[in-house]
Structure formats: structure tokens, C-alpha cells
Design a protein around this motif. Structure first.
Motif, PDB file in Angstrom:
ATOM      1  N   ALA A  89       0.829  -1.210   0.000  1.00  0.00           N
ATOM      2  CA  ALA A  89       0.000   0.000   0.000  1.00  0.00           C
ATOM      3  C   ALA A  89       0.863   1.260   0.000  1.00  0.00           C
ATOM      4  N   GLU A  90       1.870   1.279   0.845  1.00  0.00           N
ATOM      5  CA  GLU A  90       2.722   2.468   0.912  1.00  0.00           C
ATOM      6  C   GLU A  90       3.451   2.706  -0.402  1.00  0.00           C
ATOM      7  N   GLY A  91       3.988   1.650  -0.981  1.00  0.00           N
ATOM      8  CA  GLY A  91       4.689   1.786  -2.251  1.00  0.00           C
ATOM      9  C   GLY A  91       3.767   2.281  -3.350  1.00  0.00           C
ATOM     10  N   HIS A  92       2.564   1.741  -3.397  1.00  0.00           N
ATOM     11  CA  HIS A  92       1.591   2.168  -4.407  1.00  0.00           C
ATOM     12  C   HIS A  92       1.267   3.648  -4.223  1.00  0.00           C
ATOM     13  N   GLY A  93       1.192   4.077  -2.986  1.00  0.00           N
ATOM     14  CA  GLY A  93       0.864   5.464  -2.704  1.00  0.00           C
ATOM     15  C   GLY A  93       1.983   6.450  -2.966  1.00  0.00           C
ATOM     16  N   ARG A  94       3.185   5.967  -3.138  1.00  0.00           N
ATOM     17  CA  ARG A  94       4.326   6.858  -3.383  1.00  0.00           C
ATOM     18  C   ARG A  94       4.298   7.496  -4.760  1.00  0.00           C
ATOM     19  N   ARG A  95       3.619   6.891  -5.694  1.00  0.00           N
ATOM     20  CA  ARG A  95       3.479   7.429  -7.047  1.00  0.00           C
ATOM     21  C   ARG A  95       4.801   7.529  -7.806  1.00  0.00           C
ATOM     22  N   SER A  96       5.742   6.727  -7.401  1.00  0.00           N
ATOM     23  CA  SER A  96       7.023   6.628  -8.094  1.00  0.00           C
ATOM     24  C   SER A  96       7.301   5.140  -8.270  1.00  0.00           C
ATOM     25  N   THR A  97       7.552   4.731  -9.497  1.00  0.00           N
ATOM     26  CA  THR A  97       7.795   3.309  -9.750  1.00  0.00           C
ATOM     27  C   THR A  97       9.004   2.814  -8.977  1.00  0.00           C
ATOM     28  N   LYS A  98      10.044   3.623  -8.910  1.00  0.00           N
ATOM     29  CA  LYS A  98      11.263   3.223  -8.186  1.00  0.00           C
ATOM     30  C   LYS A  98      10.964   3.030  -6.700  1.00  0.00           C
ATOM     31  N   ALA A  99      10.216   3.946  -6.093  1.00  0.00           N
ATOM     32  CA  ALA A  99       9.852   3.814  -4.672  1.00  0.00           C
ATOM     33  C   ALA A  99       8.933   2.616  -4.464  1.00  0.00           C
ATOM     34  N   TYR A 100       8.001   2.421  -5.380  1.00  0.00           N
ATOM     35  CA  TYR A 100       7.080   1.293  -5.307  1.00  0.00           C
ATOM     36  C   TYR A 100       7.863  -0.017  -5.341  1.00  0.00           C
ATOM     37  N   LEU A 101       8.814  -0.108  -6.253  1.00  0.00           N
ATOM     38  CA  LEU A 101       9.658  -1.293  -6.372  1.00  0.00           C
ATOM     39  C   LEU A 101      10.397  -1.565  -5.063  1.00  0.00           C
ATOM     40  N   ASN A 102      10.910  -0.513  -4.442  1.00  0.00           N
ATOM     41  CA  ASN A 102      11.615  -0.663  -3.173  1.00  0.00           C
ATOM     42  C   ASN A 102      10.681  -1.209  -2.085  1.00  0.00           C
ATOM     43  N   HIS A 103       9.470  -0.695  -2.013  1.00  0.00           N
ATOM     44  CA  HIS A 103       8.531  -1.168  -0.992  1.00  0.00           C
ATOM     45  C   HIS A 103       8.098  -2.609  -1.249  1.00  0.00           C
ATOM     46  N   VAL A 104       7.936  -2.962  -2.502  1.00  0.00           N
ATOM     47  CA  VAL A 104       7.592  -4.356  -2.818  1.00  0.00           C
ATOM     48  C   VAL A 104       8.756  -5.268  -2.436  1.00  0.00           C
ATOM     49  N   SER A 105       9.974  -4.799  -2.631  1.00  0.00           N
ATOM     50  CA  SER A 105      11.150  -5.564  -2.221  1.00  0.00           C
ATOM     51  C   SER A 105      11.145  -5.782  -0.706  1.00  0.00           C
ATOM     52  N   ILE A 106      10.783  -4.767   0.046  1.00  0.00           N
ATOM     53  CA  ILE A 106      10.688  -4.896   1.506  1.00  0.00           C
ATOM     54  C   ILE A 106       9.595  -5.904   1.866  1.00  0.00           C
ATOM     55  N   ALA A 107       8.466  -5.857   1.151  1.00  0.00           N
ATOM     56  CA  ALA A 107       7.383  -6.812   1.404  1.00  0.00           C
ATOM     57  C   ALA A 107       7.841  -8.244   1.135  1.00  0.00           C
ATOM     58  N   ILE A 108       8.660  -8.435   0.108  1.00  0.00           N
ATOM     59  CA  ILE A 108       9.205  -9.768  -0.189  1.00  0.00           C
ATOM     60  C   ILE A 108      10.068 -10.242   0.981  1.00  0.00           C
ATOM     61  N   GLY A 109      10.879  -9.353   1.524  1.00  0.00           N
ATOM     62  CA  GLY A 109      11.685  -9.706   2.694  1.00  0.00           C
ATOM     63  C   GLY A 109      10.814 -10.059   3.886  1.00  0.00           C
ATOM     64  N   SER A 110       9.736  -9.329   4.085  1.00  0.00           N
ATOM     65  CA  SER A 110       8.823  -9.615   5.197  1.00  0.00           C
ATOM     66  C   SER A 110       8.125 -10.955   5.009  1.00  0.00           C
ATOM     67  N   GLN A 111       7.834 -11.289   3.770  1.00  0.00           N
ATOM     68  CA  GLN A 111       7.207 -12.587   3.500  1.00  0.00           C
ATOM     69  C   GLN A 111       8.171 -13.722   3.837  1.00  0.00           C
ATOM     70  N   ALA A 112       9.449 -13.555   3.526  1.00  0.00           N
ATOM     71  CA  ALA A 112      10.451 -14.571   3.870  1.00  0.00           C
ATOM     72  C   ALA A 112      10.603 -14.667   5.397  1.00  0.00           C
ATOM     73  N   GLU A 113      10.573 -13.519   6.066  1.00  0.00           N
ATOM     74  CA  GLU A 113      10.635 -13.498   7.535  1.00  0.00           C
ATOM     75  C   GLU A 113       9.426 -14.231   8.123  1.00  0.00           C
ATOM     76  N   LEU A 114       8.257 -13.967   7.569  1.00  0.00           N
ATOM     77  CA  LEU A 114       7.041 -14.631   8.037  1.00  0.00           C
ATOM     78  C   LEU A 114       7.137 -16.139   7.862  1.00  0.00           C
ATOM     79  N   ALA A 115       7.612 -16.584   6.701  1.00  0.00           N
ATOM     80  CA  ALA A 115       7.751 -18.024   6.447  1.00  0.00           C
ATOM     81  C   ALA A 115       8.673 -18.662   7.478  1.00  0.00           C
ATOM     82  N   THR A 116       9.741 -17.967   7.839  1.00  0.00           N
ATOM     83  CA  THR A 116      10.681 -18.469   8.848  1.00  0.00           C
ATOM     84  C   THR A 116      10.013 -18.540  10.213  1.00  0.00           C
ATOM     85  N   CYS A 117       9.265 -17.508  10.576  1.00  0.00           N
ATOM     86  CA  CYS A 117       8.570 -17.488  11.869  1.00  0.00           C
ATOM     87  C   CYS A 117       7.523 -18.594  11.951  1.00  0.00           C
ATOM     88  N   LEU A 118       6.823 -18.835  10.849  1.00  0.00           N
ATOM     89  CA  LEU A 118       5.828 -19.909  10.839  1.00  0.00           C
ATOM     90  C   LEU A 118       6.483 -21.267  11.056  1.00  0.00           C
TER      91      LEU A 118
END
Length: 138
Positions: free
Chosen positions: A58-87
């Protein structure tokens, strides 16, 4: 007859955000049975990692910059890997049954695939813009 106004496309329209939100709800429900001693440990970590996924989309989409959006999606990917590890850790420690752990891991993996697809699409969009600029400058 008035012109019809179209509704703007928002992060709420993204399948990855919707499934991410469902995953957050599932994680919160699953962690209610964790030991109270884990409230600031694995419970909190698992919840924070799950919330980070749709929040960064959501935050990346709201930034209105593709580069910023890409960075936030990259962070979300890291969080998904963290979640998988925690599970996995929650199953190993006996806080989650193997069945519940596998079910949540499956949902998490599905969200991860959507995130990777979005990441690839954003990278392709940036690359196309670079190519277009290079062509127009020659």
C-alpha cells in the motif's frame, strides 16, 4: 447526461494486497493461542512480519514513483520470507500444529509469488522507461 467518472485504481484493488490482508488476519487468529510469554517474542514478530506485507504494498503504491514502489515491494518480499521463517519456527516449537503451519505457509507462499510477479512487472516498467529515454536521446 453527465460524463461518467471512473474510480481511481488503488492499492485495495490489488490481489496481492487483498491476499496479504487475509494472511494478516489468519496470522493474528493463529497466534492467539501462543503462550503469553511469547507476546513480545514470536507472536509479535510473526504479526509484524505479516502486517508489513500489505502495508508495504500500500505504501509503495501510494508513493506514485515506480522506483519507490519497487523498493517497498522488495521490503514486502523480505517480510514474506521473515514470516515463512517465523511460521516454521512456530511449528518446530509446538506453538502451531503442522497442519496449521502448512496451511499458513501455503497462503504465505501464494502471496510471495504475487509479490515476485509485481516486483518483476515494476522492474520491467523501469527498464522500458530507461530504454525509451535512451532511444529518444539518440
Amino acid at each position: 447526461m453527465s460524463p461518467r467518472m471512473s474510480t481511481p485504481f488503488t492499492f485495495r484493488d490489488l490481489v496481492v494486497w487483498k491476499q496479504g490482508m487475509d494472511l494478516v488476519e489468519d496470522c493474528y487468529r493463529a497466534t492467539t493461542s501462543f503462550p503469553k510469554s511469547e507476546l513480545y517474542g514470536l507472536t509479535g514478530q510473526l504479526r509484524r512480519a505479516s502486517v508489513s506485507i500489505p502495508a508495504n504494498v500500500a505504501e509503495g503504491h501510494g508513493r506514485r514513483s515506480t522506483k519507490a514502489y519497487l523498493n517497498h515491494v522488495s521490503i514486502a518480499i523480505g517480510s514474506q520470507a521473515e514470516l515463512a521463517t517465523c511460521l516454521e519456527l512456530a511449528v518446530r516449537l509446538g506453538f502451531l500444529s503442522p497442519g496449521d503451519g502448512n496451511r499458513l505457509a501455503g497462503v504465505s507462499d501464494s502471496v510471495g509469488r504475487l509479490l515476485y510477479g509485481l516486483h518483476r512487472a515494476l522492474k520491467d516498467k523501469l527498464a522500458a522507461r530507461r530504454r525509451d529515454r535512451t532511444v529518444s536521446n539518440t
